[in-house]
Design a protein around this motif. Structure first.
Motif, short mmCIF file in Angstrom:
data_model
loop_
_atom_site.label_atom_id
_atom_site.label_comp_id
_atom_site.label_asym_id
_atom_site.label_seq_id
_atom_site.Cartn_x
_atom_site.Cartn_y
_atom_site.Cartn_z
N UNK A 129 0.83 -1.22 0.00
CA UNK A 129 0.00 0.00 0.00
C UNK A 129 0.86 1.27 0.00
N UNK A 130 2.11 1.16 -0.46
CA UNK A 130 2.96 2.33 -0.63
C UNK A 130 2.69 2.92 -2.00
N UNK A 131 2.61 4.25 -2.04
CA UNK A 131 2.19 4.91 -3.27
C UNK A 131 3.14 6.01 -3.69
N UNK A 132 3.02 6.39 -4.96
CA UNK A 132 3.70 7.56 -5.50
C UNK A 132 2.64 8.44 -6.15
N UNK A 133 2.86 9.74 -6.07
CA UNK A 133 2.00 10.71 -6.74
C UNK A 133 2.82 11.31 -7.86
N UNK A 134 2.30 11.26 -9.07
CA UNK A 134 3.02 11.78 -10.23
C UNK A 134 2.28 12.98 -10.79
N UNK A 135 2.99 14.06 -10.95
CA UNK A 135 2.49 15.30 -11.54
C UNK A 135 1.34 15.91 -10.74
N UNK A 136 1.59 16.26 -9.48
CA UNK A 136 0.52 16.75 -8.61
C UNK A 136 0.15 18.22 -8.80
N UNK A 137 0.35 18.80 -9.92
CA UNK A 137 0.08 20.19 -10.26
C UNK A 137 -0.68 21.09 -9.32
N UNK A 138 -1.67 20.66 -8.64
CA UNK A 138 -2.44 21.53 -7.76
C UNK A 138 -3.57 20.79 -7.10
N UNK B 190 -8.90 7.78 0.21
CA UNK B 190 -9.88 6.84 -0.34
C UNK B 190 -9.22 5.53 -0.78
N UNK B 191 -8.02 5.63 -1.33
CA UNK B 191 -7.30 4.44 -1.78
C UNK B 191 -6.71 3.66 -0.61
N UNK B 192 -6.59 4.31 0.54
CA UNK B 192 -6.03 3.64 1.71
C UNK B 192 -4.55 3.36 1.59
N UNK B 193 -3.82 4.29 0.98
CA UNK B 193 -2.40 4.10 0.75
C UNK B 193 -1.57 5.14 1.50
N UNK B 194 -0.27 4.90 1.55
CA UNK B 194 0.68 5.84 2.16
C UNK B 194 1.63 6.31 1.07
N UNK B 195 1.77 7.61 0.93
CA UNK B 195 2.63 8.15 -0.11
C UNK B 195 4.08 8.09 0.35
N UNK B 196 4.91 7.42 -0.44
CA UNK B 196 6.33 7.33 -0.12
C UNK B 196 7.14 8.31 -0.97
N UNK B 197 6.59 8.68 -2.12
CA UNK B 197 7.27 9.62 -3.01
C UNK B 197 6.25 10.38 -3.82
N UNK B 198 6.65 11.58 -4.19
CA UNK B 198 5.84 12.34 -5.13
C UNK B 198 6.77 13.21 -5.95
N UNK B 199 6.36 13.48 -7.14
CA UNK B 199 7.21 14.29 -7.99
C UNK B 199 6.58 14.54 -9.33
N UNK B 200 7.30 15.28 -10.12
CA UNK B 200 6.80 15.66 -11.42
C UNK B 200 7.89 15.49 -12.45
N UNK B 201 7.53 15.07 -13.66
CA UNK B 201 8.52 14.98 -14.72
C UNK B 201 8.90 16.35 -15.25
N UNK B 202 8.23 17.39 -14.75
CA UNK B 202 8.50 18.75 -15.20
C UNK B 202 8.93 19.59 -14.01
N UNK B 203 9.43 20.76 -14.27
CA UNK B 203 9.83 21.63 -13.17
C UNK B 203 8.90 22.83 -13.07
N UNK B 204 7.65 22.67 -13.46
CA UNK B 204 6.70 23.75 -13.36
C UNK B 204 6.54 24.20 -11.91
N UNK B 205 6.34 25.46 -11.74
CA UNK B 205 6.16 26.01 -10.40
C UNK B 205 4.99 25.34 -9.67
N UNK B 206 3.91 25.08 -10.41
CA UNK B 206 2.73 24.47 -9.78
C UNK B 206 2.98 23.03 -9.34
N UNK B 207 3.99 22.38 -9.90
CA UNK B 207 4.28 20.99 -9.55
C UNK B 207 5.17 20.89 -8.32
#
Length: 80
Positions: free
Chosen positions: A34-43, A54-71
């Protein structure tokens, strides 16, 4: 007698439309841990946090393939 094997998913995924442009943020997780990653969390961090809960997971990493300020809000999701 049949020799059927049951197949279980090894991963889960959710697409979360974020921002006024309804851009796709992805939540991916391993079912066993139940370890998760968030990809491209823009806002829309609260909406993403709701999907994590809702998914019942724990986020271990998050990131974006871009360097946008919103990401750059990805760090907020690690503690979700």
């Amino acid at each position: 007698m049949t020799n059927e094997t049951e197949t279980q998913a090894k991963a889960g995924a959710a697409i979360i439309p974020v921002t006024l442009f309804q851009q796709n943020c992805m939540l991916l997780w391993e079912e066993a841990t139940k370890k998760a990653v968030v990809i491209d969390p823009g806002g829309d961090v609260p909406q993403i946090q709701a999907a994590i809960k809702q998914a019942g997971v724990t986020v271990s990493r998050s990131g974006s393939p871009m360097s946008h300020r919103s990401c750059r809000r990805a760090a907020e999701l690690r503690d979700a």
